[in-house]
Motif scaffolding. Structure first.
Motif, PDB file in Angstrom:
ATOM      1  N   LEU A   1      13.344  -3.051  -2.697  1.00  0.00           N
ATOM      2  CA  LEU A   1      14.754  -2.752  -2.404  1.00  0.00           C
ATOM      3  C   LEU A   1      15.058  -3.369  -1.046  1.00  0.00           C
ATOM      4  O   LEU A   1      14.453  -2.986  -0.045  1.00  0.00           O
ATOM      5  N   GLU A   2      15.969  -4.340  -1.013  1.00  0.00           N
ATOM      6  CA  GLU A   2      16.309  -4.971   0.265  1.00  0.00           C
ATOM      7  C   GLU A   2      17.804  -4.842   0.505  1.00  0.00           C
ATOM      8  O   GLU A   2      18.608  -5.152  -0.370  1.00  0.00           O
ATOM      9  N   ARG A   3      18.170  -4.366   1.702  1.00  0.00           N
ATOM     10  CA  ARG A   3      19.584  -4.214   2.042  1.00  0.00           C
ATOM     11  C   ARG A   3      19.772  -4.414   3.543  1.00  0.00           C
ATOM     12  O   ARG A   3      18.845  -4.195   4.332  1.00  0.00           O
ATOM     13  N   VAL A   4      20.978  -4.805   3.924  1.00  0.00           N
ATOM     14  CA  VAL A   4      21.348  -4.774   5.341  1.00  0.00           C
ATOM     15  C   VAL A   4      22.178  -3.511   5.532  1.00  0.00           C
ATOM     16  O   VAL A   4      23.150  -3.286   4.793  1.00  0.00           O
ATOM     17  N   VAL A   5      21.743  -2.659   6.468  1.00  0.00           N
ATOM     18  CA  VAL A   5      22.436  -1.382   6.665  1.00  0.00           C
ATOM     19  C   VAL A   5      23.081  -1.326   8.048  1.00  0.00           C
ATOM     20  O   VAL A   5      22.617  -1.967   8.999  1.00  0.00           O
ATOM     21  N   ASP A   6      24.158  -0.551   8.150  1.00  0.00           N
ATOM     22  CA  ASP A   6      24.934  -0.459   9.393  1.00  0.00           C
ATOM     23  C   ASP A   6      24.365   0.578  10.350  1.00  0.00           C
ATOM     24  O   ASP A   6      25.098   1.450  10.847  1.00  0.00           O
ATOM     25  N   VAL A   7      23.088   0.513  10.577  1.00  0.00           N
ATOM     26  CA  VAL A   7      22.419   1.437  11.496  1.00  0.00           C
ATOM     27  C   VAL A   7      21.434   0.591  12.309  1.00  0.00           C
ATOM     28  O   VAL A   7      20.713  -0.227  11.730  1.00  0.00           O
ATOM     29  N   PRO A   8      21.409   0.758  13.629  1.00  0.00           N
ATOM     30  CA  PRO A   8      20.457  -0.020  14.430  1.00  0.00           C
ATOM     31  C   PRO A   8      19.007   0.352  14.080  1.00  0.00           C
ATOM     32  O   PRO A   8      18.725   1.484  13.664  1.00  0.00           O
ATOM     33  N   ARG A   9      18.141  -0.617  14.285  1.00  0.00           N
ATOM     34  CA  ARG A   9      16.751  -0.459  13.867  1.00  0.00           C
ATOM     35  C   ARG A   9      16.075   0.778  14.461  1.00  0.00           C
ATOM     36  O   ARG A   9      15.312   1.467  13.775  1.00  0.00           O
ATOM     37  N   ASP A  10      16.325   1.062  15.744  1.00  0.00           N
ATOM     38  CA  ASP A  10      15.695   2.236  16.370  1.00  0.00           C
ATOM     39  C   ASP A  10      15.972   3.509  15.580  1.00  0.00           C
ATOM     40  O   ASP A  10      15.096   4.380  15.444  1.00  0.00           O
ATOM     41  N   LEU A  11      17.208   3.625  15.088  1.00  0.00           N
ATOM     42  CA  LEU A  11      17.578   4.858  14.384  1.00  0.00           C
ATOM     43  C   LEU A  11      17.009   4.895  12.964  1.00  0.00           C
ATOM     44  O   LEU A  11      16.717   5.973  12.446  1.00  0.00           O
ATOM     45  N   VAL A  12      16.862   3.729  12.338  1.00  0.00           N
ATOM     46  CA  VAL A  12      16.225   3.723  11.009  1.00  0.00           C
ATOM     47  C   VAL A  12      14.771   4.176  11.165  1.00  0.00           C
ATOM     48  O   VAL A  12      14.261   4.987  10.384  1.00  0.00           O
ATOM     49  N   TRP A  13      14.122   3.674  12.223  1.00  0.00           N
ATOM     50  CA  TRP A  13      12.737   4.077  12.472  1.00  0.00           C
ATOM     51  C   TRP A  13      12.655   5.587  12.725  1.00  0.00           C
ATOM     52  O   TRP A  13      11.792   6.278  12.179  1.00  0.00           O
ATOM     53  N   GLU A  14      13.576   6.083  13.539  1.00  0.00           N
ATOM     54  CA  GLU A  14      13.594   7.519  13.853  1.00  0.00           C
ATOM     55  C   GLU A  14      13.797   8.344  12.577  1.00  0.00           C
ATOM     56  O   GLU A  14      13.165   9.395  12.385  1.00  0.00           O
ATOM     57  N   ALA A  15      14.673   7.844  11.702  1.00  0.00           N
ATOM     58  CA  ALA A  15      14.939   8.555  10.450  1.00  0.00           C
ATOM     59  C   ALA A  15      13.686   8.676   9.589  1.00  0.00           C
ATOM     60  O   ALA A  15      13.472   9.689   8.919  1.00  0.00           O
ATOM     61  N   TRP A  16      12.850   7.640   9.605  1.00  0.00           N
ATOM     62  CA  TRP A  16      11.652   7.612   8.768  1.00  0.00           C
ATOM     63  C   TRP A  16      10.471   8.367   9.372  1.00  0.00           C
ATOM     64  O   TRP A  16       9.482   8.624   8.677  1.00  0.00           O
ATOM     65  N   THR A  17      10.540   8.678  10.658  1.00  0.00           N
ATOM     66  CA  THR A  17       9.338   9.193  11.321  1.00  0.00           C
ATOM     67  C   THR A  17       9.537  10.576  11.936  1.00  0.00           C
ATOM     68  O   THR A  17       8.693  11.030  12.706  1.00  0.00           O
ATOM     69  N   THR A  18      10.647  11.234  11.618  1.00  0.00           N
ATOM     70  CA  THR A  18      10.960  12.551  12.188  1.00  0.00           C
ATOM     71  C   THR A  18      11.205  13.528  11.038  1.00  0.00           C
ATOM     72  O   THR A  18      12.125  13.322  10.239  1.00  0.00           O
ATOM     73  N   PRO A  19      10.392  14.571  10.933  1.00  0.00           N
ATOM     74  CA  PRO A  19      10.563  15.513   9.820  1.00  0.00           C
ATOM     75  C   PRO A  19      11.982  16.056   9.687  1.00  0.00           C
ATOM     76  O   PRO A  19      12.500  16.173   8.571  1.00  0.00           O
ATOM     77  N   GLU A  20      12.624  16.375  10.822  1.00  0.00           N
ATOM     78  CA  GLU A  20      13.971  16.948  10.731  1.00  0.00           C
ATOM     79  C   GLU A  20      14.961  15.989  10.075  1.00  0.00           C
ATOM     80  O   GLU A  20      15.863  16.423   9.357  1.00  0.00           O
ATOM     81  N   HIS A  21      14.785  14.689  10.326  1.00  0.00           N
ATOM     82  CA  HIS A  21      15.657  13.710   9.666  1.00  0.00           C
ATOM     83  C   HIS A  21      15.288  13.541   8.184  1.00  0.00           C
ATOM     84  O   HIS A  21      16.152  13.523   7.316  1.00  0.00           O
ATOM     85  N   ILE A  22      13.986  13.427   7.945  1.00  0.00           N
ATOM     86  CA  ILE A  22      13.526  13.249   6.555  1.00  0.00           C
ATOM     87  C   ILE A  22      14.111  14.351   5.666  1.00  0.00           C
ATOM     88  O   ILE A  22      14.581  14.094   4.546  1.00  0.00           O
ATOM     89  N   LYS A  23      14.119  15.580   6.183  1.00  0.00           N
ATOM     90  CA  LYS A  23      14.607  16.706   5.372  1.00  0.00           C
ATOM     91  C   LYS A  23      16.076  16.533   4.985  1.00  0.00           C
ATOM     92  O   LYS A  23      16.513  17.029   3.954  1.00  0.00           O
ATOM     93  N   VAL A  24      16.817  15.790   5.794  1.00  0.00           N
ATOM     94  CA  VAL A  24      18.241  15.592   5.498  1.00  0.00           C
ATOM     95  C   VAL A  24      18.478  14.487   4.460  1.00  0.00           C
ATOM     96  O   VAL A  24      19.332  14.623   3.581  1.00  0.00           O
ATOM     97  N   TRP A  25      17.734  13.376   4.565  1.00  0.00           N
ATOM     98  CA  TRP A  25      18.132  12.198   3.786  1.00  0.00           C
ATOM     99  C   TRP A  25      17.168  11.769   2.687  1.00  0.00           C
ATOM    100  O   TRP A  25      17.555  11.001   1.785  1.00  0.00           O
ATOM    101  N   PHE A  26      15.909  12.226   2.703  1.00  0.00           N
ATOM    102  CA  PHE A  26      14.848  11.576   1.926  1.00  0.00           C
ATOM    103  C   PHE A  26      14.978  11.707   0.411  1.00  0.00           C
ATOM    104  O   PHE A  26      14.525  10.853  -0.346  1.00  0.00           O
ATOM    105  N   THR A  27      15.573  12.784  -0.064  1.00  0.00           N
ATOM    106  CA  THR A  27      15.601  13.062  -1.497  1.00  0.00           C
ATOM    107  C   THR A  27      17.044  13.033  -1.996  1.00  0.00           C
ATOM    108  O   THR A  27      17.898  13.749  -1.467  1.00  0.00           O
ATOM    109  N   PRO A  28      17.312  12.185  -2.995  1.00  0.00           N
ATOM    110  CA  PRO A  28      18.694  12.103  -3.490  1.00  0.00           C
ATOM    111  C   PRO A  28      19.206  13.467  -3.958  1.00  0.00           C
ATOM    112  O   PRO A  28      18.520  14.162  -4.708  1.00  0.00           O
TER     113      PRO A  28
END
Lengths: 164, 164
Positions: free
Chosen positions: B17-44
């Protein structure tokens, strides 16, 4: 504070060979990470390692081809997981090179951790094989883990002593 | 000279799956590596991630518990393989935390590579799932890899945009 390691030993699932060997740590590391050395010591005689490929980085290939006295051949390709020079080498046969999962088969798989502690002219050598269940541990033990890994280590010492 | 990566894509075995997203790289990394974020977005949605544990280092645990609208629960524990901050995150469900091989079961396993390229306020986001065989790739595709990972990524963007 030392960060704890990410793995935990489980005596029901894991096999450990620990020895102090008369080879300095640099040379034990060299023996484990150089195909030309692996071909000399890795497989207890009369079996031989006829081919070895090493891509020494996480995800890199660790491949050995072993041949028996009657021409039997075993071609094993695994994957390095952690490379801490002279200290720790971790690889598994549960992933192919490039971290691709293997097809699940009948046999057991294991992850190996080779840990080296510098004792001057000697090295404390700890080889651990971690399995998914007791049956895997038992199969590996019955195949001769302790005598086989021990005999290979004797060959490593014999070979590397000539270079010390 | 750039060292090539240790893995090789195989279109017959892998899903991307390849996409260009409107979020800076630092925040995408933070989203993938922080449990509190994962709980919000990880599961459809309407599924939810009710629990997440992250030990962000090779061999460390990546665990998520997902719950369905009827109370179904899936508890997944995998293992990080490579952590290159803001650039690449590799993990697999073919190894348990601490690199221990899993018991081979009926389902398929995969290794995931999340690669991030800095495009300023945007990020090129490439998620790859590598399988052992075509059947694994097909099962994962039929389960809705593209729509599922795409919907999760939409949720990541929606959530992290509020923090940019």
């Amino acid at each position: 504070m030392t960060k704890s390691t990410p793995w935990q030993l489980d005596p029901a699932l894991d096999l450990v060979l620990e020895r102090v060997v008369d080879v300095p740590r640099d040379l034990v590391w060299e023996a484990w990470t150089t195909p030309e050395h692996i071909k000399v010591w890795f497989t207890p005689r009369p079996w031989r390692t006829t081919h070895c490929e090493i891509d020494l980085r996480p995800g890199g290939m660790f491949r050995t081809v072993m041949r028996g006295p009657d021409g039997e051949a075993f071609d094993n390709s695994g994957c390095y997981l952690e490379v801490v020079p002279k200290e720790r080498l971790v690889w598994t046969d549960a992933l192919l090179p490039g971290w691709r999962p293997i097809k699940s088969g009948a046999g057991f798989n294991f992850t190996a951790i080779i840990a080296l502690e510098d004792l001057g002219r000697q090295t404390r050598y700890t080889a651990t094989a971690m399995h998914s269940d007791e049956s895997g541990r038992r199969q590996h033990e019955d195949m001769g883990f302790h005598s086989g890994w021990g005999a290979a280590l004797d060959q490593l010492v014999e070979h590397m002593k000539t270079r010390a």
